[in-house]
Design a protein around this motif. Structure first.
Motif, PDB file in Angstrom:
ATOM      1  N   LEU A 128      76.623  88.837  78.159  1.00 61.34           N
ATOM      2  CA  LEU A 128      77.455  89.376  77.014  1.00 61.34           C
ATOM      3  C   LEU A 128      77.927  88.224  76.453  1.00 61.34           C
ATOM      4  O   LEU A 128      78.396  87.106  77.067  1.00 61.34           O
ATOM      5  CB  LEU A 128      78.558  90.023  77.454  1.00 61.34           C
ATOM      6  CG  LEU A 128      79.953  90.376  76.600  1.00 61.34           C
ATOM      7  CD1 LEU A 128      79.038  91.606  75.525  1.00 61.34           C
ATOM      8  CD2 LEU A 128      81.040  90.792  77.114  1.00 61.34           C
ATOM      9  N   HIS A 129      77.530  88.024  75.248  1.00 62.43           N
ATOM     10  CA  HIS A 129      77.980  86.920  74.500  1.00 62.43           C
ATOM     11  C   HIS A 129      79.445  87.242  73.713  1.00 62.43           C
ATOM     12  O   HIS A 129      79.405  88.320  73.037  1.00 62.43           O
ATOM     13  CB  HIS A 129      77.009  86.716  73.247  1.00 62.43           C
ATOM     14  CG  HIS A 129      77.497  85.646  72.282  1.00 62.43           C
ATOM     15  ND1 HIS A 129      77.352  84.126  72.854  1.00 62.43           N
ATOM     16  CD2 HIS A 129      78.136  85.233  71.263  1.00 62.43           C
ATOM     17  CE1 HIS A 129      77.932  83.249  72.063  1.00 62.43           C
ATOM     18  NE2 HIS A 129      78.354  84.028  70.965  1.00 62.43           N
ATOM     19  N   TRP A 130      80.599  86.324  74.080  1.00 63.07           N
ATOM     20  CA  TRP A 130      81.901  86.951  73.752  1.00 63.07           C
ATOM     21  C   TRP A 130      82.182  85.878  72.872  1.00 63.07           C
ATOM     22  O   TRP A 130      82.264  84.649  73.118  1.00 63.07           O
ATOM     23  CB  TRP A 130      82.589  86.871  74.934  1.00 63.07           C
ATOM     24  CG  TRP A 130      84.063  87.266  74.760  1.00 63.07           C
ATOM     25  CD1 TRP A 130      84.726  88.215  73.788  1.00 63.07           C
ATOM     26  CD2 TRP A 130      85.212  86.615  75.434  1.00 63.07           C
ATOM     27  NE1 TRP A 130      86.002  88.193  74.137  1.00 63.07           N
ATOM     28  CE2 TRP A 130      86.354  87.302  75.308  1.00 63.07           C
ATOM     29  CE3 TRP A 130      85.163  85.901  76.843  1.00 63.07           C
ATOM     30  CZ2 TRP A 130      87.723  87.297  75.544  1.00 63.07           C
ATOM     31  CZ3 TRP A 130      86.434  85.790  77.272  1.00 63.07           C
ATOM     32  CH2 TRP A 130      87.765  86.337  76.663  1.00 63.07           C
ATOM     33  N   GLY A 131      82.869  85.932  71.450  1.00 67.10           N
ATOM     34  CA  GLY A 131      83.027  85.196  70.586  1.00 67.10           C
ATOM     35  C   GLY A 131      84.762  85.317  70.123  1.00 67.10           C
ATOM     36  O   GLY A 131      85.158  86.400  70.196  1.00 67.10           O
ATOM     37  N   LEU A 132      85.134  84.309  69.569  1.00 65.89           N
ATOM     38  CA  LEU A 132      86.375  84.320  68.757  1.00 65.89           C
ATOM     39  C   LEU A 132      86.568  83.547  67.531  1.00 65.89           C
ATOM     40  O   LEU A 132      86.098  82.352  67.627  1.00 65.89           O
ATOM     41  CB  LEU A 132      87.428  83.701  69.926  1.00 65.89           C
ATOM     42  CG  LEU A 132      89.015  83.494  69.535  1.00 65.89           C
ATOM     43  CD1 LEU A 132      89.601  85.017  69.380  1.00 65.89           C
ATOM     44  CD2 LEU A 132      89.908  82.874  70.581  1.00 65.89           C
ATOM     45  N   LEU A 133      87.074  84.184  66.572  1.00 64.73           N
ATOM     46  CA  LEU A 133      87.044  83.691  65.269  1.00 64.73           C
ATOM     47  C   LEU A 133      88.367  83.819  64.684  1.00 64.73           C
ATOM     48  O   LEU A 133      89.246  84.717  65.141  1.00 64.73           O
ATOM     49  CB  LEU A 133      86.080  84.164  64.255  1.00 64.73           C
ATOM     50  CG  LEU A 133      84.571  84.261  64.685  1.00 64.73           C
ATOM     51  CD1 LEU A 133      84.296  85.698  65.085  1.00 64.73           C
ATOM     52  CD2 LEU A 133      84.152  84.077  63.272  1.00 64.73           C
ATOM     53  N   ARG A 134      88.746  83.013  63.675  1.00 67.04           N
ATOM     54  CA  ARG A 134      90.117  82.975  63.145  1.00 67.04           C
ATOM     55  C   ARG A 134      89.494  82.689  61.669  1.00 67.04           C
ATOM     56  O   ARG A 134      89.237  81.510  61.510  1.00 67.04           O
ATOM     57  CB  ARG A 134      91.349  82.019  63.209  1.00 67.04           C
ATOM     58  CG  ARG A 134      92.276  82.228  62.211  1.00 67.04           C
ATOM     59  CD  ARG A 134      93.406  81.551  62.764  1.00 67.04           C
ATOM     60  NE  ARG A 134      94.315  81.863  63.885  1.00 67.04           N
ATOM     61  CZ  ARG A 134      95.086  82.639  64.200  1.00 67.04           C
ATOM     62  NH1 ARG A 134      95.277  83.696  63.438  1.00 67.04           N
ATOM     63  NH2 ARG A 134      95.616  82.893  65.455  1.00 67.04           N
ATOM     64  N   GLY A 135      89.683  83.596  60.608  1.00 64.95           N
ATOM     65  CA  GLY A 135      88.826  83.404  59.565  1.00 64.95           C
ATOM     66  C   GLY A 135      87.425  83.004  59.645  1.00 64.95           C
ATOM     67  O   GLY A 135      86.400  83.832  60.513  1.00 64.95           O
ATOM     68  N   ASP A 136      86.834  82.078  59.218  1.00 64.35           N
ATOM     69  CA  ASP A 136      85.450  81.646  59.381  1.00 64.35           C
ATOM     70  C   ASP A 136      85.550  80.706  60.589  1.00 64.35           C
ATOM     71  O   ASP A 136      84.225  80.108  60.780  1.00 64.35           O
ATOM     72  CB  ASP A 136      84.870  81.017  57.971  1.00 64.35           C
ATOM     73  CG  ASP A 136      84.949  82.103  56.840  1.00 64.35           C
ATOM     74  OD1 ASP A 136      84.702  83.178  57.173  1.00 64.35           O
ATOM     75  OD2 ASP A 136      84.832  81.636  55.706  1.00 64.35           O
ATOM     76  N   ALA A 137      86.490  80.336  61.233  1.00 67.29           N
ATOM     77  CA  ALA A 137      86.353  79.291  62.220  1.00 67.29           C
ATOM     78  C   ALA A 137      86.206  79.848  63.516  1.00 67.29           C
ATOM     79  O   ALA A 137      86.890  80.537  63.789  1.00 67.29           O
ATOM     80  CB  ALA A 137      87.671  78.348  62.168  1.00 67.29           C
ATOM     81  N   TYR A 138      85.261  79.419  64.300  1.00 61.99           N
ATOM     82  CA  TYR A 138      84.960  79.979  65.571  1.00 61.99           C
ATOM     83  C   TYR A 138      85.805  79.169  66.736  1.00 61.99           C
ATOM     84  O   TYR A 138      85.865  77.916  66.433  1.00 61.99           O
ATOM     85  CB  TYR A 138      83.324  79.637  65.941  1.00 61.99           C
ATOM     86  CG  TYR A 138      82.508  80.827  65.265  1.00 61.99           C
ATOM     87  CD1 TYR A 138      82.200  81.686  65.949  1.00 61.99           C
ATOM     88  CD2 TYR A 138      82.122  80.328  64.038  1.00 61.99           C
ATOM     89  CE1 TYR A 138      81.313  82.700  65.129  1.00 61.99           C
ATOM     90  CE2 TYR A 138      81.234  81.334  63.460  1.00 61.99           C
ATOM     91  CZ  TYR A 138      80.886  82.384  64.010  1.00 61.99           C
ATOM     92  OH  TYR A 138      79.996  83.358  63.287  1.00 61.99           O
ATOM     93  N   LEU A 139      86.278  79.689  67.586  1.00 60.07           N
ATOM     94  CA  LEU A 139      87.115  79.076  68.546  1.00 60.07           C
ATOM     95  C   LEU A 139      86.650  79.653  69.879  1.00 60.07           C
ATOM     96  O   LEU A 139      85.890  80.305  69.967  1.00 60.07           O
ATOM     97  CB  LEU A 139      88.715  79.880  68.462  1.00 60.07           C
ATOM     98  CG  LEU A 139      89.270  79.592  67.023  1.00 60.07           C
ATOM     99  CD1 LEU A 139      90.473  80.333  67.106  1.00 60.07           C
ATOM    100  CD2 LEU A 139      89.471  78.197  66.885  1.00 60.07           C
TER     101      LEU A 139
END
Length: 151
Positions: free
Chosen positions: A119-130
């Motif tokens: 599972l690929h798990w991502g986090l973003l705020r606006g266009d910024a990946y965290l």
């Protein structure tokens, strides 16, 4: 992300228990169009249940580039709000669904993101990946005195 914001979220792994193995960590790109790994890969067999890591609203559930993707916009996380992403998945909830931490939202789909199923798990705020693992990190544990216990 501030410490108070982290403490306000109910934080869970999207897989497990037990805690999933991290196959590949977050590798921020040096620029917006440069190579990098904009999330973490968690070991999971196809069909494994995927749970909401925090409370929010499903803002996307469908295919992107032939791969199932689910996005949850997290409640009360500022402007722009934080969003978690999960892929490759077979979404079990529709766009607009309000979810709580731990709610079943998808199943891991067979895919080609990892050499082995993940599972690929991502986090973003606006266009910024965290780094989504930041959602799980808390400060050091503190022991508090116990009162009212007779021994």
């Amino acid at each position: 992300m501030t410490t108070s914001l982290l403490l306000a979220l109910a934080l869970l792994w999207p897989l497990g228990p037990p805690r999933p193995e991290v196959l590949r960590g977050w590798e921020p790109p040096p620029g917006p169009y440069a190579a990098g790994h904009r999330g973490v890969d968690l070991a999971a067999p196809a069909g494994a249940p995927v749970r909401a890591s925090a409370a929010g609203t499903v803002t996307f559930a469908g295919p992107v580039g032939g791969r199932g993707v689910l996005t949850i916009t997290l409640a009360g996380t500022g402007d722009p709000p934080l969003r978690t992403t999960y892929s490759p998945v077979e979404p079990l909830v529709a766009t607009g669904t309000v979810v709580r931490p731990g709610d079943l939202v998808a199943r891991v789909a067979p895919g080609t993101h990892c050499p082995e199923s993940c599972l690929h798990w991502g986090l973003l705020r606006g266009d910024a990946y965290l780094d989504p693992l930041r959602l799980l990190r808390r400060g050091p544990a503190r022991l508090l005195p116990v009162t009212g216990v007779s021994g």
